[in-house]
Design an enzyme around this catalytic site. Structure first.
Site, PDB file in Angstrom:
ATOM      1  N   ASN A  18     -47.148  17.061   2.564  1.00 46.27           N
ATOM      2  CA  ASN A  18     -46.387  16.191   3.474  1.00 46.27           C
ATOM      3  C   ASN A  18     -46.372  16.760   4.890  1.00 46.27           C
ATOM      4  O   ASN A  18     -46.480  16.014   5.865  1.00 46.27           O
ATOM      5  CB  ASN A  18     -44.960  15.998   2.957  1.00 46.27           C
ATOM      6  CG  ASN A  18     -44.872  14.862   1.960  1.00 46.27           C
ATOM      7  OD1 ASN A  18     -45.081  13.708   2.304  1.00 46.27           O
ATOM      8  ND2 ASN A  18     -44.611  15.199   0.699  1.00 46.27           N
ATOM      9  N   LYS A  70     -24.177  34.386   4.499  1.00 44.97           N
ATOM     10  CA  LYS A  70     -23.893  34.230   5.935  1.00 44.97           C
ATOM     11  C   LYS A  70     -25.038  34.834   6.779  1.00 44.97           C
ATOM     12  O   LYS A  70     -25.484  34.236   7.767  1.00 44.97           O
ATOM     13  CB  LYS A  70     -22.566  34.942   6.243  1.00 44.97           C
ATOM     14  CG  LYS A  70     -21.849  34.404   7.433  1.00 44.97           C
ATOM     15  CD  LYS A  70     -20.492  35.046   7.588  1.00 44.97           C
ATOM     16  CE  LYS A  70     -20.013  34.818   9.008  1.00 44.97           C
ATOM     17  NZ  LYS A  70     -18.792  35.538   9.322  1.00 44.97           N
ATOM     18  N   LEU A  94     -37.653  23.468  -1.589  1.00 47.96           N
ATOM     19  CA  LEU A  94     -36.876  23.339  -2.824  1.00 47.96           C
ATOM     20  C   LEU A  94     -35.665  24.265  -2.851  1.00 47.96           C
ATOM     21  O   LEU A  94     -35.288  24.803  -3.896  1.00 47.96           O
ATOM     22  CB  LEU A  94     -37.798  23.581  -4.028  1.00 47.96           C
ATOM     23  CG  LEU A  94     -39.016  22.641  -4.058  1.00 47.96           C
ATOM     24  CD1 LEU A  94     -39.889  22.898  -5.277  1.00 47.96           C
ATOM     25  CD2 LEU A  94     -38.622  21.166  -3.993  1.00 47.96           C
ATOM     26  N   HIS A 113     -37.878  12.592  -0.390  1.00 53.58           N
ATOM     27  CA  HIS A 113     -37.590  12.706  -1.825  1.00 53.58           C
ATOM     28  C   HIS A 113     -38.484  11.718  -2.567  1.00 53.58           C
ATOM     29  O   HIS A 113     -38.599  10.559  -2.150  1.00 53.58           O
ATOM     30  CB  HIS A 113     -36.111  12.407  -2.079  1.00 53.58           C
ATOM     31  CG  HIS A 113     -35.709  12.635  -3.497  1.00 53.58           C
ATOM     32  ND1 HIS A 113     -35.487  13.900  -4.007  1.00 53.58           N
ATOM     33  CD2 HIS A 113     -35.546  11.775  -4.530  1.00 53.58           C
ATOM     34  CE1 HIS A 113     -35.183  13.800  -5.290  1.00 53.58           C
ATOM     35  NE2 HIS A 113     -35.210  12.529  -5.632  1.00 53.58           N
TER      36      HIS A 113
END
Ligand code: GAR
Length: 200
Positions: A18, A70, A94, A113
């Site tokens: 993609n 964090k 993913l 998706h």
């Protein structure tokens, strides 16, 4: 559209087909955008190799490299800032994007998706699992969705969606291939829509 090129980051975990289709569509359609970063949780994958071959800066960033979530989120924000990224395009990434990044890039993160959201989304619904679930549910159509990313998996507002038929005798793999072909047009179309909306 303005002269300024929108700076994009691709977040990938695998082949990155993609990402590759987006890269080529930007060139072929002359879209005012450019990839300034390819970030992956894997040090070597198709997406990272493609980025290197095309002179796009790469970053290998994994939660395991950091003591705290964090610190991981801060490192991600640091890379995005360093490469002056305007929009993040998740392309087969993913992992969950840290909340701090989602907040900093509110309505500036897209995901693709391989199903018709809101159906067949959520945790565990990625790759071939999605197509297995669609076939098990006996659906006669599936498709692909490009949506904005918020703090919940696969729940953000839909930008563009396109249907693909489920055919008799389909396996998860044959359905995946048909949906992926659709994705390779849908994501560039969604990017184009986003760039036009941005200029209005
Ligand atoms: C694509 O089918 C994408 O929709 C899917 O992973 C594949 C990545 O392929 N993403 C998800 O399932 C996210 N929940 P690619 O690396 O060749 O683009």
């Amino acid at each position: 559209m303005a002269n300024h090129k929108t700076r994009l980051a691709a977040f990938c975990s695998g082949t990155g087909s993609n990402f590759q289709s987006l890269y080529h569509a930007i060139n072929e359609r002359g879209l005012p955008a450019e990839f300034t970063l390819c970030l992956s949780n894997r040090s070597e994958c198709g997406a990272i190799i493609f980025a290197r071959q095309h002179g796009i800066p790469t970053v290998h960033l994994s939660e395991k490299q950091h003591d705290t979530h964090k610190a991981f989120a801060a490192a991600m924000l640091g890379s995005l800032e360093e490469h002056a990224v305007d929009y993040i395009l998740l392309a087969g990434y993913l992992r969950k994007v840290p909340e701090a990044v989602v907040n900093a890039y509110s309505f500036r993160i897209l995901n693709i998706h391989p199903a018709l959201l809101p159906d067949f989304g959520g945790p565990g619904m990625y790759g071939i699992n999605v197509h297995k679930a669609v076939l098990e549910a006996g659906r006669n159509e599936s498709g692909a969705t490009v949506h904005y990313v918020d703090s919940e998996y696969d729940k953000g507002p839909v930008l563009l969606q396109r249907k693909v038929p489920v055919e008799a005798g389909d396996t998860p793999e044959s359905l995946a291939a048909r949906v992926l072909k659709c994705e390779h047009r849908l994501y560039p179309d969604a990017l184009e829509k986003l760039l036009i909306a941005k200029e209005l």
